[in-house]
Design a protein around this motif. Structure first.
Motif, PDB file in Angstrom:
ATOM      1  N   CYS A   1      -4.420  -1.122  -0.394  1.00 11.71           N
ATOM      2  CA  CYS A   1      -4.688  -0.142   0.017  1.00 11.71           C
ATOM      3  C   CYS A   1      -6.745  -0.065   0.716  1.00 11.71           C
ATOM      4  O   CYS A   1      -6.907   0.192   2.240  1.00 11.71           O
ATOM      5  N   LEU A   2      -6.933  -0.589  -0.081  1.00 11.43           N
ATOM      6  CA  LEU A   2      -8.337  -0.700  -0.107  1.00 11.43           C
ATOM      7  C   LEU A   2      -8.861  -1.888   1.256  1.00 11.43           C
ATOM      8  O   LEU A   2      -9.356  -2.007   1.485  1.00 11.43           O
TER       9      LEU A   2
ATOM     10  N   TYR B   1     -17.141  -3.754  -4.508  1.00 10.75           N
ATOM     11  CA  TYR B   1     -15.658  -3.673  -4.764  1.00 10.75           C
ATOM     12  C   TYR B   1     -15.160  -3.956  -6.161  1.00 10.75           C
ATOM     13  O   TYR B   1     -14.170  -4.088  -6.891  1.00 10.75           O
TER      14      TYR B   1
ATOM     15  N   GLU C   1      -3.675   0.430  -4.787  1.00  5.61           N
ATOM     16  CA  GLU C   1      -5.173   0.632  -4.729  1.00  5.61           C
ATOM     17  C   GLU C   1      -5.629  -0.439  -4.209  1.00  5.61           C
ATOM     18  O   GLU C   1      -7.092  -0.798  -2.837  1.00  5.61           O
ATOM     19  N   THR C   2      -5.134  -1.637  -4.493  1.00  5.58           N
ATOM     20  CA  THR C   2      -6.336  -2.741  -4.062  1.00  5.58           C
ATOM     21  C   THR C   2      -5.747  -2.839  -2.785  1.00  5.58           C
ATOM     22  O   THR C   2      -6.243  -3.606  -1.853  1.00  5.58           O
TER      23      THR C   2
ATOM     24  N   LYS D   1      -7.980  -0.919   4.367  1.00  6.19           N
ATOM     25  CA  LYS D   1      -8.974  -0.027   4.781  1.00  6.19           C
ATOM     26  C   LYS D   1     -10.548  -0.138   5.709  1.00  6.19           C
ATOM     27  O   LYS D   1     -11.495  -0.176   6.589  1.00  6.19           O
ATOM     28  N   GLU D   2     -10.850  -1.712   4.296  1.00  5.95           N
ATOM     29  CA  GLU D   2     -11.892  -2.078   4.560  1.00  5.95           C
ATOM     30  C   GLU D   2     -12.304  -3.177   4.544  1.00  5.95           C
ATOM     31  O   GLU D   2     -14.285  -3.499   5.292  1.00  5.95           O
TER      32      GLU D   2
ATOM     33  N   PRO E   1     -11.027  -1.402  -7.320  1.00  2.38           N
ATOM     34  CA  PRO E   1     -10.073  -0.154  -7.263  1.00  2.38           C
ATOM     35  C   PRO E   1      -8.824  -0.621  -8.336  1.00  2.38           C
ATOM     36  O   PRO E   1      -8.823  -0.879  -9.354  1.00  2.38           O
TER      37      PRO E   1
ATOM     38  N   LYS F   1     -20.161  -4.763   1.050  1.00  2.00           N
ATOM     39  CA  LYS F   1     -18.757  -4.206   0.540  1.00  2.00           C
ATOM     40  C   LYS F   1     -18.119  -4.927  -0.336  1.00  2.00           C
ATOM     41  O   LYS F   1     -17.318  -4.135  -1.583  1.00  2.00           O
TER      42      LYS F   1
ATOM     43  N   CYS G   1       0.807  -1.029  -0.556  1.00  2.00           N
ATOM     44  CA  CYS G   1      -0.325   0.049  -0.115  1.00  2.00           C
ATOM     45  C   CYS G   1       0.493   1.443   0.053  1.00  2.00           C
ATOM     46  O   CYS G   1       0.722   2.150  -0.866  1.00  2.00           O
TER      47      CYS G   1
END
Length: 202
Positions: free
Chosen positions: A91-92, A77, A88-89, A95-96, A83, A73, A23
């Protein structure tokens, strides 16, 4: 579930560490791929199809009270708000999805894509052992009760297929049956003073 610290660190915390580095955009070492062996154990089964071992990608699943929310969710995504790239994947995911407050550390989830020996045996016995090995020394044997979740609207199936497709979507949605491996016993099989088949849970 109060997992042994050494297995929790190996299977979850060290995995998170790699994702955090991706990330941040860090360049990883040559041993980067070796670290992913903690996500791909051999699933050992026995039954009508004979004694068998099959490599599958696995991970903890959300707690029961959050699984519907997390399935929705993940689906969003995977197929709607995807992403853009690997950074980005990752980091997602942090976060999620990888917040320990929402994770059930007593259950490891995976998908059945081959429908051969493991599938036949688990249907018959509802048992499996997950054998982890990360060279050169680290190994854990996790004995489990295995549950198949293949209902069309099952939230675990939806969650695990969607999470798979966040990485691997090719234009066709995955729709594989899901396994829930409920941890019963853990042995440290590492080449260490604490290992060599030492039972560490319960």
């Amino acid at each position: 579930m109060d997992l042994p610290e050494r297995f929790y660190k190996y299977f979850f915390l060290d995995r998170i560490n790699v994702i955090e580095r991706l990330c941040r955009g860090e360049r990883l070492t040559e041993n980067f791929l070796v670290s992913f062996t903690r996500t791909t154990p051999a699933i050992i089964t026995d039954g009508p199809a004979g004694l068998s071992g099959s490599i599958k990608m696995v991970g903890f699943v959300p707690k029961k009270e959050y699984i519907v929310e997390f399935a929705e969710k993940a689906y969003r995504y995977a197929y709607t708000n995807r992403p853009k790239d690997m950074r980005e994947t990752t980091c997602l995911l942090l976060k999620e999805f990888y917040n320990i407050s929402y994770i059930d550390t007593s259950v490891i989830g995976g998908l059945e894509m081959g429908f051969k020996h493991s599938w036949t045996n688990i249907q018959a016995t509802k048992k499996a052992t997950l054998l982890f090995y990360t060279p050169p020394d680290t190994s854990f044997e996790v004995r489990c009760e295995a549950e198949i979740r293949d209902g069309e609207n099952d939230p675990y199936r939806k969650y695990l297929n969607s999470l798979h497709d966040i990485f691997h979507y090719s234009g066709k949605k995955s729709n594989y049956p899901a396994y829930l491996f409920k941890i019963k016993e853990i042995y440290d099989n590492s080449n260490s003073r604490e290992g060599f088949g030492t039972k560490i849970y319960p």
